[in-house]
Design a protein around this motif. Structure first.
Motif, PDB file in Angstrom:
ATOM      1  N   MET A 133       0.837  -1.166   0.000  1.00 31.59           N
ATOM      2  CA  MET A 133       0.000   0.000   0.000  1.00 31.59           C
ATOM      3  C   MET A 133       0.890   1.241   0.000  1.00 31.59           C
ATOM      4  SD  MET A 133      -3.191   0.964   2.368  1.00 31.59           S
ATOM      5  CE  MET A 133      -2.604   1.656   3.876  1.00 31.59           C
ATOM      6  N   SER A 134       0.575   2.203  -0.852  1.00 34.20           N
ATOM      7  CA  SER A 134       1.364   3.415  -0.965  1.00 34.20           C
ATOM      8  C   SER A 134       1.038   4.403   0.142  1.00 34.20           C
ATOM      9  CB  SER A 134       1.109   4.079  -2.320  1.00 34.20           C
ATOM     10  OG  SER A 134       1.610   3.284  -3.345  1.00 34.20           O
ATOM     11  N   LYS A 135       2.029   5.166   0.515  1.00 31.46           N
ATOM     12  CA  LYS A 135       1.884   6.237   1.494  1.00 31.46           C
ATOM     13  C   LYS A 135       1.351   7.478   0.784  1.00 31.46           C
ATOM     14  CE  LYS A 135       3.908   4.169   5.017  1.00 31.46           C
ATOM     15  NZ  LYS A 135       3.402   4.000   6.327  1.00 31.46           N
ATOM     16  N   PRO A 136       0.906   8.478   1.540  1.00 33.11           N
ATOM     17  CA  PRO A 136       0.464   9.729   0.924  1.00 33.11           C
ATOM     18  C   PRO A 136       1.598  10.367   0.124  1.00 33.11           C
ATOM     19  CG  PRO A 136      -0.113   9.676   3.256  1.00 33.11           C
ATOM     20  CD  PRO A 136       0.770   8.493   2.985  1.00 33.11           C
ATOM     21  N   TYR A 137       1.249  11.066  -0.947  1.00 35.37           N
ATOM     22  CA  TYR A 137       2.220  11.728  -1.811  1.00 35.37           C
ATOM     23  C   TYR A 137       2.463  13.130  -1.272  1.00 35.37           C
ATOM     24  CZ  TYR A 137       4.339  13.045  -6.299  1.00 35.37           C
ATOM     25  OH  TYR A 137       5.207  13.436  -7.295  1.00 35.37           O
ATOM     26  N   GLU A 138       3.482  13.264  -0.411  1.00 32.15           N
ATOM     27  CA  GLU A 138       3.787  14.543   0.217  1.00 32.15           C
ATOM     28  C   GLU A 138       5.259  14.589   0.588  1.00 32.15           C
ATOM     29  OE1 GLU A 138       2.465  13.530   4.770  1.00 32.15           O
ATOM     30  OE2 GLU A 138       0.885  14.073   3.368  1.00 32.15           O
ATOM     31  N   ALA A 139       5.769  15.788   0.836  1.00 30.72           N
ATOM     32  CA  ALA A 139       7.162  15.943   1.234  1.00 30.72           C
ATOM     33  C   ALA A 139       7.405  15.237   2.566  1.00 30.72           C
ATOM     34  CB  ALA A 139       7.501  17.418   1.359  1.00 30.72           C
ATOM     35  N   SER A 140       8.637  14.771   2.753  1.00 25.62           N
ATOM     36  CA  SER A 140       8.943  14.083   4.005  1.00 25.62           C
ATOM     37  C   SER A 140      10.423  14.203   4.331  1.00 25.62           C
ATOM     38  CB  SER A 140       8.543  12.607   3.938  1.00 25.62           C
ATOM     39  OG  SER A 140       9.331  11.927   2.984  1.00 25.62           O
ATOM     40  N   ILE A 141      10.721  14.062   5.598  1.00 26.36           N
ATOM     41  CA  ILE A 141      12.090  13.924   6.089  1.00 26.36           C
ATOM     42  C   ILE A 141      12.090  12.688   6.974  1.00 26.36           C
ATOM     43  CG2 ILE A 141      13.904  14.898   7.544  1.00 26.36           C
ATOM     44  CD1 ILE A 141      12.843  17.674   6.818  1.00 26.36           C
ATOM     45  N   ARG A 142      13.018  11.786   6.690  1.00 28.83           N
ATOM     46  CA  ARG A 142      13.098  10.555   7.464  1.00 28.83           C
ATOM     47  C   ARG A 142      14.541  10.302   7.836  1.00 28.83           C
ATOM     48  NH1 ARG A 142      11.852   6.031   4.506  1.00 28.83           N
ATOM     49  NH2 ARG A 142      10.946   5.040   6.298  1.00 28.83           N
ATOM     50  N   ASN A 143      14.740   9.582   8.909  1.00 28.08           N
ATOM     51  CA  ASN A 143      16.062   9.135   9.288  1.00 28.08           C
ATOM     52  C   ASN A 143      16.226   7.700   8.814  1.00 28.08           C
ATOM     53  OD1 ASN A 143      18.047   7.736  11.218  1.00 28.08           O
ATOM     54  ND2 ASN A 143      18.421   9.929  11.511  1.00 28.08           N
ATOM     55  N   ILE A 144      17.408   7.358   8.355  1.00 26.52           N
ATOM     56  CA  ILE A 144      17.666   6.019   7.822  1.00 26.52           C
ATOM     57  C   ILE A 144      17.301   4.916   8.824  1.00 26.52           C
ATOM     58  CG2 ILE A 144      20.082   5.942   8.546  1.00 26.52           C
ATOM     59  CD1 ILE A 144      20.697   4.693   5.810  1.00 26.52           C
ATOM     60  N   ALA A 145      17.415   5.210  10.122  1.00 26.02           N
ATOM     61  CA  ALA A 145      17.107   4.214  11.153  1.00 26.02           C
ATOM     62  C   ALA A 145      15.617   3.874  11.208  1.00 26.02           C
ATOM     63  CB  ALA A 145      17.568   4.715  12.519  1.00 26.02           C
ATOM     64  N   GLU A 146      14.763   4.723  10.630  1.00 27.15           N
ATOM     65  CA  GLU A 146      13.318   4.493  10.648  1.00 27.15           C
ATOM     66  C   GLU A 146      12.880   3.380   9.702  1.00 27.15           C
ATOM     67  OE1 GLU A 146      11.089   8.147  10.064  1.00 27.15           O
ATOM     68  OE2 GLU A 146      12.679   9.266  11.052  1.00 27.15           O
ATOM     69  N   GLU A 147      13.687   3.062   8.703  1.00 27.25           N
ATOM     70  CA  GLU A 147      13.310   2.068   7.695  1.00 27.25           C
ATOM     71  C   GLU A 147      13.987   0.734   8.007  1.00 27.25           C
ATOM     72  OE1 GLU A 147      11.342   0.382   4.705  1.00 27.25           O
ATOM     73  OE2 GLU A 147      11.030   2.425   5.413  1.00 27.25           O
ATOM     74  N   PRO A 148      13.220  -0.355   8.075  1.00 25.89           N
ATOM     75  CA  PRO A 148      13.834  -1.657   8.378  1.00 25.89           C
ATOM     76  C   PRO A 148      14.615  -2.218   7.185  1.00 25.89           C
ATOM     77  CG  PRO A 148      11.493  -1.926   7.921  1.00 25.89           C
ATOM     78  CD  PRO A 148      11.759  -0.449   7.920  1.00 25.89           C
ATOM     79  N   TRP A 149      15.610  -3.032   7.496  1.00 27.43           N
ATOM     80  CA  TRP A 149      16.319  -3.777   6.451  1.00 27.43           C
ATOM     81  C   TRP A 149      15.384  -4.824   5.870  1.00 27.43           C
ATOM     82  CZ3 TRP A 149      20.622  -1.970   4.541  1.00 27.43           C
ATOM     83  CH2 TRP A 149      21.511  -1.251   5.335  1.00 27.43           C
ATOM     84  N   GLN A 150      15.462  -5.027   4.561  1.00 32.16           N
ATOM     85  CA  GLN A 150      14.668  -6.050   3.868  1.00 32.16           C
ATOM     86  C   GLN A 150      15.569  -6.818   2.915  1.00 32.16           C
ATOM     87  OE1 GLN A 150      10.951  -4.666   1.997  1.00 32.16           O
ATOM     88  NE2 GLN A 150      11.519  -2.634   2.716  1.00 32.16           N
ATOM     89  N   GLN A 151      15.235  -8.057   2.677  1.00 38.24           N
ATOM     90  CA  GLN A 151      15.878  -8.810   1.603  1.00 38.24           C
ATOM     91  C   GLN A 151      14.836  -8.958   0.506  1.00 38.24           C
ATOM     92  OE1 GLN A 151      19.099 -11.608   2.253  1.00 38.24           O
ATOM     93  NE2 GLN A 151      17.865 -13.168   1.269  1.00 38.24           N
ATOM     94  N   PHE A 152      14.960  -8.161  -0.551  1.00 34.78           N
ATOM     95  CA  PHE A 152      13.988  -8.144  -1.635  1.00 34.78           C
ATOM     96  C   PHE A 152      14.082  -9.429  -2.459  1.00 34.78           C
ATOM     97  CE2 PHE A 152      14.149  -3.702  -0.489  1.00 34.78           C
ATOM     98  CZ  PHE A 152      12.837  -3.285  -0.682  1.00 34.78           C
TER      99      PHE A 152
END
Length: 122
Positions: free
Chosen positions: A1-20
């Motif tokens: 599911m897609s997130k809202p289409y808006e500007a954002s600031i995120r820290n790299i630590a907020e996103e989990p590691w994934q094995q695609f």
């Protein structure tokens, strides 16, 4: 599911590691700018860290362009039938239709940025 289409600031630590899919042996990525994380429509921006021997299976894209920017470590980049060592500060551009893969052939982690546009092949 897609997130809202808006500007954002995120820290790299907020996103989990994934094995695609088709990534093996500890080939991990964080999808920092992606439809599922920030709602991007044209851009997929990831940081990846591959453990020694980790790799992505050889593949190609129909319409997508990609840039790999190696931040640390070294590995082998296969483009078509040619294999080249890539290391810190190397930047690889891949136009659509070019078979490619990358593997960590070094002694430590191989860390790089991957930018893909558009997000999906047509």
């Amino acid at each position: 599911m897609s997130k809202p289409y808006e500007a954002s600031i995120r820290n790299i630590a907020e996103e989990p590691w994934q094995q695609f899919p088709d990534h093996f042996g500890g080939a991990l990525s964080k999808a920092l700018v992606h439809p599922d994380t920030v709602g991007s429509r044209q851009l997929d921006y990831r940081i990846s860290t591959y453990a020694p021997m980790a790799y992505v299976a050889k593949h190609q894209h129909k319409v997508q362009e990609q840039v790999y920017h190696v931040l640390e470590g070294e590995g082998l980049m296969e483009i078509g039938d040619e294999k080249r060592v890539v290391r810190q500060h190397d930047v690889v551009f891949l136009p659509p239709g070019v078979p490619h893969s990358i593997q960590n052939s070094g002694l430590g982690n191989l860390t790089f940025i991957v930018v893909t546009t558009p997000v999906k092949d047509a």
